[in-house]
Scaffold this motif. Structure first.
Motif, short mmCIF file in Angstrom:
data_model
loop_
_atom_site.label_atom_id
_atom_site.label_comp_id
_atom_site.label_asym_id
_atom_site.label_seq_id
_atom_site.Cartn_x
_atom_site.Cartn_y
_atom_site.Cartn_z
N UNK A 137 17.86 1.24 -10.59
CA UNK A 137 16.56 0.88 -10.38
C UNK A 137 15.73 2.00 -9.58
N UNK A 138 14.25 2.02 -10.01
CA UNK A 138 13.59 2.84 -9.34
C UNK A 138 13.39 2.36 -7.89
N UNK A 139 12.84 3.13 -7.06
CA UNK A 139 12.67 2.84 -5.71
C UNK A 139 11.02 2.59 -5.57
N UNK A 140 10.66 1.52 -5.18
CA UNK A 140 9.39 1.26 -4.98
C UNK A 140 8.89 0.55 -3.67
N UNK A 141 7.81 1.13 -3.08
CA UNK A 141 7.32 0.43 -1.97
C UNK A 141 5.71 0.34 -2.43
N UNK A 142 5.33 -0.72 -1.77
CA UNK A 142 3.75 -1.02 -2.04
C UNK A 142 2.89 -0.31 -0.69
N UNK A 143 2.03 0.53 -0.65
CA UNK A 143 1.22 0.74 0.71
C UNK A 143 -0.13 1.11 0.42
N UNK A 144 -0.84 1.02 1.64
CA UNK A 144 -2.25 1.22 1.51
C UNK A 144 -2.42 2.73 1.43
N UNK A 145 -3.47 3.15 0.75
CA UNK A 145 -3.82 4.43 0.55
C UNK A 145 -3.98 5.22 1.68
N UNK A 146 -4.25 4.76 2.87
CA UNK A 146 -4.58 5.76 3.95
C UNK A 146 -3.44 6.01 4.79
N UNK A 147 -2.04 5.52 4.08
CA UNK A 147 -0.72 6.00 4.92
C UNK A 147 -0.45 7.37 4.31
N UNK A 148 -0.19 8.22 5.43
CA UNK A 148 -0.09 9.55 4.83
C UNK A 148 1.47 9.99 5.19
N UNK A 149 1.93 11.10 4.68
CA UNK A 149 3.23 11.63 5.28
C UNK A 149 4.41 11.11 4.55
N UNK A 150 4.20 9.93 3.52
CA UNK A 150 5.37 9.46 2.88
C UNK A 150 6.28 10.48 2.14
N UNK A 151 7.51 10.41 2.58
CA UNK A 151 8.29 11.32 1.77
C UNK A 151 9.47 10.67 1.22
N UNK A 152 9.63 10.72 -0.25
CA UNK A 152 10.79 10.05 -0.76
C UNK A 152 11.98 10.77 -0.77
N UNK A 153 13.28 10.01 -0.58
CA UNK A 153 14.27 10.82 -0.29
C UNK A 153 15.48 9.79 -0.79
N UNK A 154 15.87 9.91 -2.05
CA UNK A 154 16.83 9.13 -2.58
C UNK A 154 18.24 8.72 -2.09
N UNK A 155 18.51 9.40 -1.18
CA UNK A 155 19.90 9.08 -0.55
C UNK A 155 19.58 7.82 0.57
N UNK A 156 18.60 7.56 0.81
CA UNK A 156 18.15 6.44 1.59
C UNK A 156 18.48 5.14 0.91
N UNK A 157 18.59 4.19 1.84
CA UNK A 157 18.93 2.90 1.12
C UNK A 157 17.86 2.41 0.44
N UNK A 158 17.83 1.49 -0.53
CA UNK A 158 16.83 0.87 -1.22
C UNK A 158 15.94 0.06 -0.04
#
Lengths: 529, 275, 335
Positions: free
Chosen positions: A496-517
């Motif tokens: 399954x795809x990893x998803x989060x919901x965040x506000x637009x003013x959140x900066x610096x989010x980096x996705x790394x698939x090795x982290x847990x869901x």
């Protein structure tokens, strides 16, 4: 006078509380810096980095502690952290880590080689949480302090995957931990809800069931990713158990980023203005393990019949399209992954042909499907299997039970359930971490609930694990993937795809698939003022 | 009986219970999509709001919620009957014996009863189901285990009063055996209060079972049990609100019906005590 | 009187001991491996064994029971295997939260129930009376989990008047504990803003929790009041020209007190049971939520601890009601 203050206070607070759901609750603390609020449904009962990890726990551990190395980015790569560099001896046995000189713990103690040695010995000795990753390869005696900034680890046998586990071994302050140790518990009682770390954040308020408030360490030894001006004043992990209130908290602006939502919730949140939903390919295989040692599913042809009858499109539909089917036991982001030719896809004729080779040619049997109660996707997959096996005359008893019951029933082959829903997030990109899940040695663990015992496969896995030549290793793992699929110890489902919901003013989010869901690295993140 | 019909709330109760029984009897014929109660899957139409085709909307598997709640009535009937039945079968004889025999037997029975009454029923049932594992049958056993003491209490006091009643004394004096006196004179006089309580308890037992289901300890999927449906449905609040609405409303109506009916019966059987 | 109470107390303790034995037996025959919970998904068999040994789960059952009883005598209720926390410490946190909610709900139910009950009885067949009668049956029958979700939907999602759950917003630090009850502690620490915010958070859950109790109190008050108001001496008092409010409050209510009290005692236990549902929906960090989260993860020591704690609370409430009884109705002292 007293009465008057009290009254105004109450009036103001009532107004505030009532206004709160509508307006934003801003956490303005240090000038323009804001506090980042993350919310999930799972608490953090044990913070100790050597005792437990799951997504919520590690999210906090990664914020409070540092490791020698760190995983970032997609595809995941390992970057130097506390160790500025490392060398491997020619025989592949000894790893020497050179530490940065300016790292210090939150209480001011320097982070030196002894702290590294202590932490690794502690992790191995406690035999909990992360211990499984290294304990077959590393003895406490093999860890040596060379000088205050150099530590050497000598393995029992060559293990090219070693480095891939190092980012999950966090370093604790030996002085603090030993000062708080009681009854030879190595400080376990203390570290449940206290910290002894060196990471970018330190604890301000710790209520693991409701709110964990962390303050940023202004002079963090490594500095801040986007500069000191662009860092949060702190982070808060707020536990909101029910998805509906969590969603409301995000919509009301009292929370900046949420996880643990249903696919449908994410879809509807993605349409809300001011909210974005990153949608990234995950690498946690969802499989349905068969009991290969006992009962009807001990017959490989029945397992194949079920795998060919499975409705794979439904798996994607459950995720509203935000998933990919597995084309191998290995997730695509794993080293040496190949797409295994001929992996089952729905084909009733084939399924019936396999069924005809079993003693249940006409069906007429009932199989148990066990899943962890409360996990919506696992429940829906159970219903999908129930519908998919109807044409074969196989009934399915879909049972949601607590996790300990899954373990108690699933780890015993005799009398164990025919099918169990299993999510496993590989914690490393080394293919051995997935391959060894299908070895006989996996028996007794969550991912070993297939009870597959194939000496040929065991030998292949053992040989590939210690192979140092990358080309040879890739070829070996290709064969291993094919062999696993042909034995059909599981329905290879989806990622399954990893998803989060965040506000637009959140900066610096980096996705790394090795982290847990659900897990994110909060260190580089901040909120635009 | 006429008095009961003149009581509007009792009438409403009888109507609700009648409707509920009708659903139980004709469920599969009333439900437009009966297969949806046994695990059919239509992802294409999942989580659709109420419409002409699906009066109560559809759920996360694309199943018709109306069909599922209608067919779920049977499960609730079965649950209510089992819990109340086991409780009566266990509690009534014990209560009559305790009240009628008195002495040590009474003490022993009442002490055992008190063990189960010292914790709120739902909490004890929760502990029991947690141990036995989730499932409707386990829930029924757990709830029956916390329900029978109520009947012991009720009938003990009734039998105690009857023991001193003139006609019982007379029967004893004329040489009837204890067993005969119990069977012919005491038991029949306990039937009235028993029926009243059982009628009320049908509703409360259904409510309690649904509560266990809501916590996640109820029926196994895809069984259309109201509480278990609510447990899943709350994950879809508030966006898909209709999903939670129907199963809860059906529980409400059913409990209300049995409650009002029980009230009416009580007034009818003993007009002096209730008004 | 004191002897009567002591006997009752001893006797309730005995019942509770029986309960401990029952819960222990059921929870330990269950096919579950709680150690697996603590060990996590990637644990090997040897790691799970380490934890099993740490919590003594590898010992024979009778020995485990003796150990449990021994611990109980020292007020130790074992450890949650999922979290490693001592159950006693957990209870100290969760029990006040539940108590706060239950007391609020009970207070509301008594005030509203008695008031509405009296109004309905005094003006029989009036508007209040009709409303009260519908409420009296509806309030008992309505599923708490359902009405809770509906109220959340209306008050928190659509109208945005009240918070949807939790005890305090994350931005507000709870007051340093004195009693553990947030609203009370905030008042004691002179943080009225915190207290009122906490109260606003408690409104919906307390209201839902109070419903069945309110309905029963309303019903019994109305019933008793009608009876008492028709009684001979009350009619005499009225005829003598004593003010109607005085008749209602002094004479009638005093006589209706005993049945109302016994109903409150009965409903207190029921309300404690309902916290299991209400706290789950409103994410209220109390005993009910603790029991549910532990029960659904087969973590038995907390389930037994919560059951016992709720049992003790119930027991104490029963004792208090007994005492009030004796005060309200002197005849009871004799028996």
């Amino acid at each position: 006078m007293r009465r008057r203050t009290m009254l105004t206070g109450t009036a103001a607070a009532t107004a505030g509380a009532i206004a709160a759901p509508g307006g934003a609750e801003a956490f303005v603390t240090e000038g323009k810096r804001r506090t980042l609020v993350f919310s999930g449904g799972q608490p953090v009962p044990v913070l100790d980095p050597h005792v437990k990890y799951d997504y919520s726990t590690r999210l906090m551990q990664q914020s409070i502690y540092d490791a020698l190395l760190k995983y970032i980015d997609n595809p995941p790569k390992i970057i130097p952290w506390l160790a500025k560099s490392w060398d491997v001896s020619k025989d592949g046995l000894t790893y020497t880590f050179h530490l940065v000189e300016n790292a210090k713990f939150h209480n001011g103690d320097p982070l030196d080689a002894e702290a590294v040695r202590f932490s690794y010995v502690r992790g191995l000795k406690l035999n909990k949480g992360i211990a499984w990753m290294l304990k077959a390869h590393l003895d406490p005696a093999g860890i040596k302090v060379v000088d205050p900034h150099t530590v050497a680890m000598t393995l029992k046998e060559p293990f090219p995957g070693f480095i891939s586990f190092v980012p999950w071994w966090f370093i604790v302050n030996p002085k603090q931990v030993m000062a708080e140790a009681k009854n030879n518990d190595d400080g376990q009682g203390f570290l449940i809800a206290h910290e002894a770390g060196s990471g970018p954040f330190k604890i301000n308020r710790w209520d693991p069931q409701a709110a964990m408030v962390l303050d940023a360490v202004p002079d963090y030894w490594r500095g801040w990713e986007d500069g000191d001006a662009n860092r949060p004043s702190g982070i808060i992990f707020q536990v909101i158990r029910e998805p509906a209130p969590r969603r409301e908290a995000l919509l009301h602006g009292s929370v900046d980023i949420i996880t643990d939502m249903s696919p449908d919730d994410y879809d509807s949140l993605a349409k809300v203005k001011g909210i974005r939903v990153p949608d990234e390919p995950g690498m946690a295989p969802f499989t349905v393990m068969f009991n290969c040692a006992w009962g009807p599913t001990a017959d490989v042809n029945l397992r194949r019949a079920i795998a060919w009858a499975m409705d794979y499109n439904a798996l994607i539909a459950i995720e509203n399209g935000h998933a990919r089917l597995m084309d191998s036991p290995f997730p695509p982001a794993m080293q040496d992954h190949i797409a295994v030719p001929g992996i089952p896809r729905k084909d009733l004729a084939k399924a019936k042909a396999f069924l005809a080779k079993t003693q249940y040619a006409k069906g007429g049997l009932t199989l148990d499907y066990l899943y962890v109660a409360g996990l919506e996707v696992e429940r829906q997959v159970g219903l999908t299997i129930l519908a998919a096996l109807e044409p074969l005359g196989i009934k399915v008893n879909v049972q949601g039970v607590p996790w300990p019951t899954v373990m108690a029933r699933g780890t015993q082959p005799k009398g164990g359930p025919a099918m169990i829903a299993v999510y496993v997030t590989p914690v490393s990109t080394d293919p051995d971490v997935v391959a060894s899940q299908y070895a006989s040695s996996a028996a007794g663990s969550y991912w070993g609930m297939h009870h597959l015992h194939d000496p040929t496969l065991d030998k292949m896995i053992a040989e590939a694990r210690i192979e140092l030549d990358q080309t040879k290793r890739a070829a070996m793992y290709a064969e291993i993937q094919k062999r696993i699929v042909s034995l059909q110890p599981a329905i290879f489902g989806m990622l399954e795809n990893r998803r989060w919901a965040m506000k637009d003013d959140v900066e610096g989010f980096v996705f790394c698939p090795i982290r847990l869901t659900g897990e994110v690295d909060l260190y580089p993140m901040w909120i635009k003022a | 009986m006429k008095a009961m019909l003149r009581d509007p709330s009792a009438l409403l109760g009888a109507m609700l219970v009648g409707l509920f029984l009708l659903l139980c009897l004709l469920g599969p014929w009333i439900a437009p999509y009966p297969a949806d109660a046994t695990g059919a899957i239509h992802f294409v139409i999942k989580l659709k709001p109420p419409s002409a085709a699906h009066w109560f909307g559809t759920d996360e598997m694309g199943d018709d919620i109306f069909s599922r709640v209608v067919i779920g009535a049977r499960t609730s009937l079965w649950v209510g009957l089992s819990i109340t039945g086991i409780a009566v079968a266990l509690g009534a004889p014990l209560g009559i014996l305790a009240g009628f025999l008195g002495g040590r037997a009474q003490t022993a029975i009442m002490r055992a009863t008190d063990v189960f009454l010292c914790v709120p029923g739902l909490v004890l049932a929760l502990a029991i189901v947690a141990a036995l594992g989730p499932g409707l049958a386990h829930g029924v056993w757990a709830l029956a285990a916390v329900w029978w003491p109520g009947y012991v209490r009720l009938l003990e006091s009734k039998a105690l009063a009857l023991r001193e009643a003139v006609f019982v004394e007379a029967a004893r004096a004329s040489g009837a055996s204890t067993f005969r006196v119990l069977l012919r004179h005491v038991a029949p006089n306990c039937v009235g209060p028993l029926i009243v309580k059982a009628s009320m308890d049908m509703g409360f037992a259904i409510l309690a079972a649904a509560s266990l289901g809501f916590i996640g300890l109820g029926a196994r999927p895809p069984a259309p049990e109201w509480g278990a449906m609510m447990a899943v449905a709350r994950n879809y609040m508030p966006n898909w609100w209709w999903y939670s609405l129907a199963p809860g409303a059906f529980v409400f109506a059913t409990v209300l019906g049995f409650n009002l009916l029980g009230d009416g019966l009580a007034t009818w059987l003993d007009p002096r005590e209730h008004r | 009187m004191i002897r009567f109470l002591l006997r009752r107390l001893a006797f309730l303790l005995l019942s509770l001991a029986g309960l401990v034995a029952i819960t222990f037996v059921i929870s330990h025959v269950a096919p579950a491996d709680p150690a697996a919970l603590a060990a996590g998904p990637d644990a090997t068999a040897s790691m799970i064994a380490t934890i099993r040994h740490q919590y003594g789960l590898d010992r024979p059952l009778p020995l485990q029971f003796l150990r449990y009883v021994g611990d109980l005598a020292r007020l130790q209720l074992g450890h949650s295997i999922a979290t490693g926390h001592a159950v006693t410490a957990d209870l100290a946190v969760y029990l006040p939260a539940t108590l706060e909610l239950v007391l609020l709900a009970m207070g509301f139910a008594i005030v509203m129930g008695v008031t509405l009950g009296i109004l309905a009885a005094v003006r029989r067949e009036g508007l209040v009376d009709h409303f009260a009668r519908i409420f009296a049956v509806g309030g008992i029958a309505v599923p708490a989990f359902w009405i809770a979700l509906i109220l959340q939907l209306l008050f928190s999602v659509y109208w945005r008047l009240l918070p949807i759950g939790g005890q305090l917003p994350v931005a507000i630090a709870p007051p340093r504990p004195i009693t553990g009850m947030v609203i009370l502690d905030a008042l004691l620490r002179e943080q009225p803003a915190v207290a009122s915010t906490a109260l606003v958070h408690a409104l919906l859950p307390a209201f839902v929790l109070s419903l069945p109790c309110l309905a029963s109190i309303l019903r019994i008050t109305r019933q008793e009041m009608i009876e008492v108001l028709q009684a001979h001496y009350v009619r005499t008092a009225r005829a003598q020209g004593i003010a109607p409010t005085r008749v209602v409050t002094r004479l009638a209510l005093r006589n209706a007190m005993v049945p109302i009290l016994s109903m409150i005692g009965l409903r207190f236990g029921f309300m404690l049971g309902t916290t299991v549902l209400v706290e789950t929906v409103f994410d209220w960090p109390g005993l009910g939520l603790y029991a549910v989260t532990s029960a659904t993860s087969a973590d038995f020591a907390p389930v037994m601890g919560a059951t016992l704690a709720i049992g003790v609370l119930f027991m104490l409430a029963t004792l208090v009601v007994d005492l009030l009884y004796a005060v309200a109705d002197p005849r009871i002292r004799v028996s």
